[in-house]
Design a protein around this motif. Structure first.
Motif, PDB file in Angstrom:
ATOM      1  N   TYR A  22      -0.713   2.520  -1.856  1.00 27.62           N
ATOM      2  CA  TYR A  22       1.306   2.046  -1.407  1.00 27.62           C
ATOM      3  C   TYR A  22       1.604   1.078  -2.278  1.00 27.62           C
ATOM      4  O   TYR A  22       1.043  -0.285  -1.570  1.00 27.62           O
TER       5      TYR A  22
ATOM      6  N   TYR B  17       8.803  -2.878  -0.664  1.00 30.03           N
ATOM      7  CA  TYR B  17       9.057  -1.818  -1.890  1.00 30.03           C
ATOM      8  C   TYR B  17       9.685  -2.076  -2.208  1.00 30.03           C
ATOM      9  O   TYR B  17      11.236  -1.553  -3.285  1.00 30.03           O
TER      10      TYR B  17
ATOM     11  N   VAL C 171       5.912   6.323   0.811  1.00 28.85           N
ATOM     12  CA  VAL C 171       6.649   4.960   0.978  1.00 28.85           C
ATOM     13  C   VAL C 171       7.536   5.008  -0.542  1.00 28.85           C
ATOM     14  O   VAL C 171       8.469   5.197   0.225  1.00 28.85           O
TER      15      VAL C 171
ATOM     16  N   VAL D 174       6.837   5.655   8.739  1.00 28.33           N
ATOM     17  CA  VAL D 174       7.037   5.040   7.400  1.00 28.33           C
ATOM     18  C   VAL D 174       8.288   5.309   7.339  1.00 28.33           C
ATOM     19  O   VAL D 174       9.832   5.110   7.075  1.00 28.33           O
TER      20      VAL D 174
ATOM     21  N   VAL E 215      11.896   3.139   6.236  1.00 27.80           N
ATOM     22  CA  VAL E 215      13.295   3.202   5.364  1.00 27.80           C
ATOM     23  C   VAL E 215      14.359   3.265   5.472  1.00 27.80           C
ATOM     24  O   VAL E 215      15.323   2.972   5.268  1.00 27.80           O
TER      25      VAL E 215
ATOM     26  N   VAL F  33       6.628  -1.935   3.445  1.00 24.46           N
ATOM     27  CA  VAL F  33       8.466  -0.826   3.043  1.00 24.46           C
ATOM     28  C   VAL F  33       8.865  -2.870   2.505  1.00 24.46           C
ATOM     29  O   VAL F  33      10.218  -2.263   1.838  1.00 24.46           O
TER      30      VAL F  33
ATOM     31  N   ILE G  75       2.542  -2.480   7.378  1.00 16.10           N
ATOM     32  CA  ILE G  75       3.093  -1.190   7.169  1.00 16.10           C
ATOM     33  C   ILE G  75       4.766  -1.804   6.850  1.00 16.10           C
ATOM     34  O   ILE G  75       5.635  -2.095   5.634  1.00 16.10           O
TER      35      ILE G  75
END
Length: 197
Positions: free
Chosen positions: A47, A176, A62, A124, A128, A173, A169
């Motif tokens: 990702y 991203y 993601v 996840v 977010v 995230v 992670i």
């Protein structure tokens, strides 16, 4: 499949896993016979920016969750989001692949490029949601055949490559979401149209 996956297996089974195993066997057979050096890498759930979701494909969790939250849409947690993935940031994935290409110890080796860390789909979604606090979760049925997943065995990767992924992670995230906010055009138009309807 819950828990750690033996090194000889990829994250998913079925047609994808079977064709991947066939390709690995053919690589070893053909290149091994002529004495050409090779290394085989097994990717897990890659990702990261600039990945964007495609219509009718929810495999990139993601990108999928971040884009939906960015547009104010709820996040669908199939089966409550208990599926496990080994999420590897694209930068780590690229570095691991390059190391496999140049490391003398990788000659004729097969290595997983993974974190060895099980991350649930719900985790996840929660990461977010930290960036989009008003995001809602909707629990939906687990589709038939949806793999419960697993995570990579990484000891061979660490021994052969002398390396392991560095981006967690949580950091991935965060990176991203920051990229998505800086790049409004990255939000898929088809998804934005869904939100506006």
């Amino acid at each position: 499949m819950h828990g750690r996956i033996p090194p000889q297996f990829h994250e998913f089974t079925g047609m994808y896993g079977n064709t991947k195993a066939w390709g690995e066997d053919q690589t070893a057979l053909v290149l091994g016979q002529v004495g050409t050096s090779y290394a085989i890498v097994r990717f897990f759930s890659v990702y990261g920016e600039p990945q964007t979701e495609k219509p009718n494909s929810h495999s990139w969790v993601v990108a999928w969750f971040a884009a939906r939250a960015h547009l104010g849409l709820p996040l669908h947690l199939n089966g409550g989001g208990r599926q496990v993935r080994d999420l590897v940031h694209v930068d780590d994935n690229a570095e691991g692949t390059l190391r496999a290409l140049v490391s003398p110890r990788a000659h004729t080796e097969t290595v997983n490029i993974g974190t060895g860390v099980p991350t649930t789909v719900r985790k996840v979604a929660e990461l977010v949601q930290e960036h989009y606090p008003y995001t809602e979760f909707l629990t939906t049925p687990l589709p038939a055949g949806d793999p419960l997943g697993g995570y990579a065995a990484t000891r061979r990767m660490e021994n052969v490559l002398g390396w392991k992924p560095r981006i967690t992670i949580t950091e991935g995230v965060d990176r991203y979401v920051r990229w998505l906010r800086r790049t409004p055009a990255a939000t898929p138009a088809w998804l934005a149209n869904t939100a506006a309807a």
